[in-house]
Enzyme design. Structure first.
Site, PDB file in Angstrom:
ATOM      1  N   ARG A   3      10.367  12.524  -8.200  1.00 41.87           N
ATOM      2  CA  ARG A   3      11.026  13.076  -9.398  1.00 41.87           C
ATOM      3  C   ARG A   3      11.382  14.555  -9.205  1.00 41.87           C
ATOM      4  O   ARG A   3      10.576  15.349  -8.696  1.00 41.87           O
ATOM      5  CB  ARG A   3      10.133  12.916 -10.629  1.00 41.87           C
ATOM      6  CG  ARG A   3       9.888  11.457 -10.954  1.00 41.87           C
ATOM      7  CD  ARG A   3       8.954  11.315 -12.114  1.00 41.87           C
ATOM      8  NE  ARG A   3       9.601  11.405 -13.404  1.00 41.87           N
ATOM      9  CZ  ARG A   3       9.168  12.157 -14.406  1.00 41.87           C
ATOM     10  NH1 ARG A   3       8.114  12.942 -14.268  1.00 41.87           N
ATOM     11  NH2 ARG A   3       9.798  12.144 -15.556  1.00 41.87           N
TER      12      ARG A   3
ATOM     13  N   ASP B 180      14.850  18.598 -20.631  1.00 49.62           N
ATOM     14  CA  ASP B 180      13.912  17.484 -20.803  1.00 49.62           C
ATOM     15  C   ASP B 180      14.327  16.580 -21.957  1.00 49.62           C
ATOM     16  O   ASP B 180      13.723  16.637 -23.026  1.00 49.62           O
ATOM     17  CB  ASP B 180      12.512  18.074 -21.065  1.00 49.62           C
ATOM     18  CG  ASP B 180      11.424  17.028 -21.005  1.00 49.62           C
ATOM     19  OD1 ASP B 180      11.724  15.881 -20.651  1.00 49.62           O
ATOM     20  OD2 ASP B 180      10.266  17.371 -21.321  1.00 49.62           O
TER      21      ASP B 180
ATOM     22  N   GLU C 255      21.554  14.335 -34.220  1.00 47.91           N
ATOM     23  CA  GLU C 255      21.797  15.661 -33.645  1.00 47.91           C
ATOM     24  C   GLU C 255      22.150  16.670 -34.732  1.00 47.91           C
ATOM     25  O   GLU C 255      21.708  17.819 -34.697  1.00 47.91           O
ATOM     26  CB  GLU C 255      22.956  15.584 -32.639  1.00 47.91           C
ATOM     27  CG  GLU C 255      23.325  16.939 -32.046  1.00 47.91           C
ATOM     28  CD  GLU C 255      24.589  16.876 -31.184  1.00 47.91           C
ATOM     29  OE1 GLU C 255      25.480  16.050 -31.474  1.00 47.91           O
ATOM     30  OE2 GLU C 255      24.689  17.671 -30.233  1.00 47.91           O
TER      31      GLU C 255
ATOM     32  N   GLU D 187      11.376  10.198 -27.383  1.00 45.78           N
ATOM     33  CA  GLU D 187      10.450  11.325 -27.483  1.00 45.78           C
ATOM     34  C   GLU D 187      11.004  12.456 -28.353  1.00 45.78           C
ATOM     35  O   GLU D 187      10.373  12.892 -29.305  1.00 45.78           O
ATOM     36  CB  GLU D 187      10.126  11.851 -26.081  1.00 45.78           C
ATOM     37  CG  GLU D 187       9.250  13.090 -26.098  1.00 45.78           C
ATOM     38  CD  GLU D 187       8.944  13.618 -24.702  1.00 45.78           C
ATOM     39  OE1 GLU D 187       9.338  12.985 -23.715  1.00 45.78           O
ATOM     40  OE2 GLU D 187       8.302  14.679 -24.621  1.00 45.78           O
TER      41      GLU D 187
ATOM     42  N   LYS E 264      16.224  13.747 -14.077  1.00 47.82           N
ATOM     43  CA  LYS E 264      16.454  13.599 -15.519  1.00 47.82           C
ATOM     44  C   LYS E 264      17.900  13.945 -15.827  1.00 47.82           C
ATOM     45  O   LYS E 264      18.479  14.821 -15.186  1.00 47.82           O
ATOM     46  CB  LYS E 264      15.530  14.515 -16.317  1.00 47.82           C
ATOM     47  CG  LYS E 264      14.088  14.063 -16.312  1.00 47.82           C
ATOM     48  CD  LYS E 264      13.257  14.742 -17.399  1.00 47.82           C
ATOM     49  CE  LYS E 264      11.803  14.332 -17.251  1.00 47.82           C
ATOM     50  NZ  LYS E 264      10.937  14.673 -18.385  1.00 47.82           N
TER      51      LYS E 264
ATOM     52  N   GLU F 145       3.924  20.364 -14.440  1.00 53.14           N
ATOM     53  CA  GLU F 145       3.082  20.212 -15.637  1.00 53.14           C
ATOM     54  C   GLU F 145       1.624  19.925 -15.272  1.00 53.14           C
ATOM     55  O   GLU F 145       0.985  19.036 -15.831  1.00 53.14           O
ATOM     56  CB  GLU F 145       3.644  19.111 -16.538  1.00 53.14           C
ATOM     57  CG  GLU F 145       5.058  19.417 -16.997  1.00 53.14           C
ATOM     58  CD  GLU F 145       5.645  18.421 -17.984  1.00 53.14           C
ATOM     59  OE1 GLU F 145       5.246  17.249 -17.945  1.00 53.14           O
ATOM     60  OE2 GLU F 145       6.521  18.819 -18.772  1.00 53.14           O
TER      61      GLU F 145
ATOM     62  N   TRP G  80       7.008  27.608 -21.503  1.00 52.19           N
ATOM     63  CA  TRP G  80       7.599  26.283 -21.300  1.00 52.19           C
ATOM     64  C   TRP G  80       9.098  26.335 -21.014  1.00 52.19           C
ATOM     65  O   TRP G  80       9.682  25.376 -20.514  1.00 52.19           O
ATOM     66  CB  TRP G  80       7.320  25.379 -22.501  1.00 52.19           C
ATOM     67  CG  TRP G  80       5.886  24.974 -22.562  1.00 52.19           C
ATOM     68  CD1 TRP G  80       4.916  25.553 -23.313  1.00 52.19           C
ATOM     69  CD2 TRP G  80       5.252  23.926 -21.816  1.00 52.19           C
ATOM     70  NE1 TRP G  80       3.700  24.925 -23.088  1.00 52.19           N
ATOM     71  CE2 TRP G  80       3.889  23.921 -22.171  1.00 52.19           C
ATOM     72  CE3 TRP G  80       5.700  22.987 -20.884  1.00 52.19           C
ATOM     73  CZ2 TRP G  80       2.965  23.025 -21.630  1.00 52.19           C
ATOM     74  CZ3 TRP G  80       4.789  22.086 -20.350  1.00 52.19           C
ATOM     75  CH2 TRP G  80       3.437  22.113 -20.717  1.00 52.19           C
TER      76      TRP G  80
HETATM   77  C1  GCV Z   1       4.987  12.001 -18.553  1.00 55.34           C
HETATM   78  C2  GCV Z   1       7.972  15.723 -20.761  1.00 55.34           C
HETATM   79  C3  GCV Z   1       7.081  14.889 -21.613  1.00 55.34           C
HETATM   80  C4  GCV Z   1       5.819  14.498 -20.866  1.00 55.34           C
HETATM   81  C5  GCV Z   1       6.231  13.762 -19.600  1.00 55.34           C
HETATM   82  C6  GCV Z   1       7.118  14.687 -18.783  1.00 55.34           C
HETATM   83  C7  GCV Z   1       7.647  13.996 -17.545  1.00 55.34           C
HETATM   84  O1  GCV Z   1       7.408  16.972 -20.529  1.00 55.34           O
HETATM   85  O2  GCV Z   1       6.775  15.567 -22.789  1.00 55.34           O
HETATM   86  O3  GCV Z   1       5.047  13.688 -21.692  1.00 55.34           O
HETATM   87  O4  GCV Z   1       5.111  13.376 -18.857  1.00 55.34           O
HETATM   88  O5  GCV Z   1       8.230  15.069 -19.551  1.00 55.34           O
HETATM   89  O6  GCV Z   1       8.741  13.481 -17.615  1.00 55.34           O
HETATM   90  O7  GCV Z   1       6.965  13.990 -16.543  1.00 55.34           O
END
Ligand code: GCV
Length: 865
Positions: free
Chosen positions: A366, A412, A558, A440, A407, A333, A589
């Protein structure tokens, strides 16, 4: 309390609804007769509850419950002297004073009378060598026991470390707060994994990326806050659930955090964390050697770069001797990383790991490394494959003090994803699972969504990575592959809001995260019950009702936001909050659901799709490869199917989409009803705060329902069998009303407004109105006014029946929206409205700033309320 009837899978059933009704009725009756419950209720009501205390309220126990603890010793002895042990002692005194009204006497020496003894096993054994001879405690594990110490009956809290003693004290206090019996106390607890961390995505300017509860508790205006009281209080909360590390700055890291002048500021945070056994960590930017270090490169293979990291790390440890380590987000990103020089994450991690190793520090690298400029036209492209593709080939190439932070799902933090295949793709590398506490993609602490239900399914998922079952929890804790390190990281993002996460019930997620990180074998229902008792007291009706609401809330969320594993159908290009079904398509994306006129879903099979399925071990891959064995709830994640495909429920995909959205919206409304049954049983502050949010959520669930259903109706052309989608008999569109100064406009995307249109009151107009005549029968009605509440103005609305003002309000919520659409669409409910045929109804709007008092529609339903 009999909890067996709570089925924590799926939506609320009719049986559960009826049971709740009976339960509440029964308890209501008894409460009227019973002085005991009345006392509890009064005790509750007397406290002003801000939520700041979270689950550490230590509210006075009612007399009868307090009786159980009458025999607790009157003094406390701490064997040893350390800030952490001092916290343990202080906490014990504070907790017992609050709950039992008794102040423990602090003794310095070995007890001469019954006492609560706090100390490590070695401190105890120094005085009494045979004590707990066969007990073995590792790291942060602890033992609570009633035992003779020097011939005297004592309550002993012991552990291998002072931090373990602190955890033991919190556990003892939790038992008392929940009225658990402790008369035959002998309990050992060992954490499942060494790593139990939280990450905070706080920027140095005080803003928090994906934070929904006010500004940072750590930073403001480019520096660490002068007053770190809240940071210390946060560390206490974290310690109470066994969290031992916290990275305080955004993974999109500002290189300044490593500047020499900044390090003393970090040290101040470490100082307030230390008494609670929480170790400080920081996120670092890999380009730092160049950006702040004055080098002309940050190539990890360059010896000058390695030297820079070594010196920087040594400097950090001079100031913060218990610094825990660093978190790295790179090549992701827009963040720079080793790819700049053709190096791998292993090359980059090694340089920092070697600098940290002599100090015992850790690198969290990460796995969230992916290309966000993927070509969406290529059906073989798949973002879900990225983590595995990037890290599996590097297995075994990372040092032992490196942890790959993965993750939970391959995309995401969507409302439903399969487990990341990378968990079973690394056998010779440490791993940690990253879970997202901050909501989020799951309602941003405006919608109720209790996430431990989801996390538990993920942690229990068997990856089939060997001959024995290998659930994710065993892989990340290092058990499956015998790794020295591993565990859990939760992204929390608490803020300066008094109650930490804004929605009073959202704190159940932080509590639940900590509890699962400590013991992933806990049931979500146990966690929900514990949290409710600690946060709201032990009134059985309240406990049962809130527990039920929590346990159902993820399924409910959900059901109206992300059907069948398609991903959360939110606006992924904006706030990630309201509906925006098309936003995921036709861009790089890679959060694609690939809905077209004929069908929906990503084909990720090996046979015809992207091949993602093959990243799993064979038994898992086999299950997902076949349509027949893929569970319905993940169907669209793995397969592209026609809308007429019949699910195992017997419904077609399209009908399921319609039904689940209607059901979800109804159940959200039912959550409001459930909550209302608690009026008088809870403190007014939190009762009111939750009610307002649930009512808002019920309205927003309808926005979601209509947007998603209409979008799929448009694209599929297949009508809802029940005739609901596109037909709203009680709805009067604003653009069809008699408009004065209001002007119709197209809302983008069109599905986020009813009929794709709304009306707005554009300057120079100072006041606009939209009117219609009521032609129904005389009676009581509920009127819903759907309007747009942006954060760039404070419009005023008024509703009049004839000349009578029946409601007025300001559109002054702080929604993540600067324009009319799915994020800002908000429902105002006016109940008990008496109407007669021929009544003139008028909605007036007064714009403010950039917010033009936009109005979508009015709905009028007959209502006995
Ligand atoms: C901190 C997603 C979120 C981002 C976040 C990213 C990550 O894309 O929308 O805000 O960035 O994950 O986990 O690095």
């Amino acid at each position: 309390m009999d909890r067996r009837h709570i089925n924590d899978a799926g939506l609320l059933s009719v049986a559960e609804g009826n049971h709740m009704h009976r339960l509440q009725h029964g308890f209501r009756h008894r409460a009227i007769c019973g002085a005991v419950l009345l006392f509890a209720f009064l005790a509750n009501c007397a406290r002003a509850e801000t939520g700041a205390e979270a689950w550490l309220r230590y509210a006075p126990l009612e007399k009868q419950a307090a009786q159980e603890y009458a025999a607790l010793p009157a003094s406390v002895v701490a064997l040893g002297d350390s800030p952490v042990l001092d916290s343990a002692k202080g906490e014990l005194i504070r907790g017992l004073r609050g709950m039992l009204g008794r102040t423990l006497r602090e003794e310095r020496n070995l007890p001469r009378e019954s006492a609560i003894v706090l100390g490590t096993l070695s401190a105890l054994r120094a005085n009494s060598p045979k004590l707990f001879e066969h007990v073995e405690l590792r790291e942060d594990g602890f033992l609570l026991a009633k035992e003779k110490f020097h011939g005297i009956d004592c309550v002993i809290v012991t552990a291998a470390t002072d931090r373990g003693v602190l955890y033991g004290v919190f556990a003892l206090l939790s038992k008392i707060a929940r009225s658990e019996r402790i008369s035959a106390l002998h309990e050992t607890q060992q954490p499942y994994a060494r790593i139990r961390w939280v990450d905070e995505w706080d920027n140095l300017d005080g803003r928090i990326e994906r934070g929904y509860a006010g500004p940072s508790i750590f930073f403001e205006n480019g520096n660490v806050r002068g007053d770190l009281t809240r940071a210390g209080e946060y560390a206490r909360l974290l310690a109470s659930i066994g969290i031992n590390g916290c990275a305080i700055n955004n993974v999109n890291a500002n290189p300044r955090v490593l500047e020499d002048s900044f390090l003393p500021q970090l040290a101040r945070v470490a100082d307030v964390f230390r008494p609670w056994g929480v170790q400080l960590s920081a996120s670092v930017d890999l380009s730092s050697p160049k950006v702040i270090g004055g080098l002309d490169t940050f190539d990890p293979a360059d010896p000058r770069v390695a030297e820079w990291w070594k010196k920087k790390v040594d400097d950090i440890y001079r100031l913060i001797p218990d610094f825990a380590g660093v978190v790295v987000k790179a090549d992701s990103e827009g963040r720079l990383g080793p790819a700049t020089y053709g190096r791998t994450p292993a090359d980059a991690a090694k340089v920092i790991a070697r600098a940290l190793a002599p100090h015992g520090g850790i690198v969290f690298y990460r796995a969230f490394v992916y290309n966000h400029h993927l070509d969406w036209r290529d059906p073989k492209n798949d973002r879900a494959k990225a983590a595995y593709d990037n890290f599996h080939p590097l297995d075994g190439k990372f040092d032992d003090n490196v942890i790959i932070q993965i993750k939970h799902g391959p995309i995401d933090f969507q409302v439903r994803e399969p487990v990341s295949p990378l968990f079973s793709g690394l056998e010779k590398t440490n791993e940690a699972i990253e879970l997202q506490v901050t909501q989020e993609y799951t309602g941003q602490q405006r919608h109720l969504c209790f996430l431990p239900t989801m996390w538990k399914q993920i942690l229990d998922f068997d990856m089939h990575a060997g001959e024995q079952p290998s659930p994710v929890k065993d892989i990340v804790s290092g058990k499956t592959f015998h790794r020295p390190l591993g565990g859990f990281v939760g992204v929390v993002n608490v803020g300066m809001d008094t109650n930490w996460l804004n929605h009073p019930l959202a704190m159940a997620n932080l509590y639940g995260y900590g509890r699962l990180a400590w013991n992933p074998n806990l049931y979500p229902s146990t966690i929900a019950e514990e949290w409710t008792r600690l946060s709201f007291g032990n009134d059985p009706v309240a406990v049962h009702t809130i527990e039920l609401m929590l346990l159902k809330s993820w399924y409910i969320y959900e059901s109206y936001t992300g059907p069948l594993g398609a991903g959360t159908l939110t606006d992924i290009l904006g706030s990630h909050y309201g509906p925006g079904v098309e936003s995921s398509e036709q861009n790089g994306w890679g959060q694609w659901h690939r809905a077209d006129h004929d069908g929906v879903g990503m084909d990720r099979t090996a046979a015809t799709g992207t091949g993602y399925v093959d990243q799993y071990r064979a038994p898992v891959a086999k299950m997902y490869e076949s349509l027949n064995t893929t569970p319905d709830e993940l169907l669209l994640f793995f397969h592209h199917v026609p809308y007429t495909y019949v699910l195992s429920s017997g419904k077609t995909v399209i009908q399921h989409i319609y039904d689940s959205h209607y059901e979800g919206a109804e159940q959200t409304a039912y959550l409001v009803q459930l909550w209302k049954t608690l009026k008088g049983r809870l403190d007014e502050e939190r009762y009111g705060a939750v009610l307002r949010r649930l009512e808002y959520q019920a309205g927003h669930a309808i926005v979601w329902r209509d947007a998603v259903c209409n979008w799929f109706f448009q694209i599929s052309g297949i009508a809802d069998r029940l005739g609901r989608v596109g037909h709203y008999p009680d709805r009067i569109e604003a653009e069809s009303m008699q408009l004065q100064s209001y002007a119709p406009f197209d809302v983008v995307p069109r599905e986020t407004a009813s009929g794709g249109k709304a009306v707005e009151c554009r300057p120079p107009a100072e006041k606009c109105s939209a009117a219609f005549r009521f032609d129904g029968a005389a009676g009581k009605y509920e009127m819903n006014v759907e309007y747009f509440d942006q954060n760039n103005g404070r419009s005023k609305f008024r509703v009049l029946v004839g000349d009578r003002v029946v409601d007025e309000w300001f559109a002054d919520d702080h929604l993540p929206a600067t324009k009319p659409g799915g994020d800002s669409s908000t429902r105002r409910r006016i109940v008990g409205l008496a109407l007669r045929p021929g009544d003139d109804i008028r909605v007036e709007g007064v714009p403010d700033g950039e917010e033009h008092a936009a109005l979508d529609y009015v709905e009028i339903h007959a209502s006995p309320e």
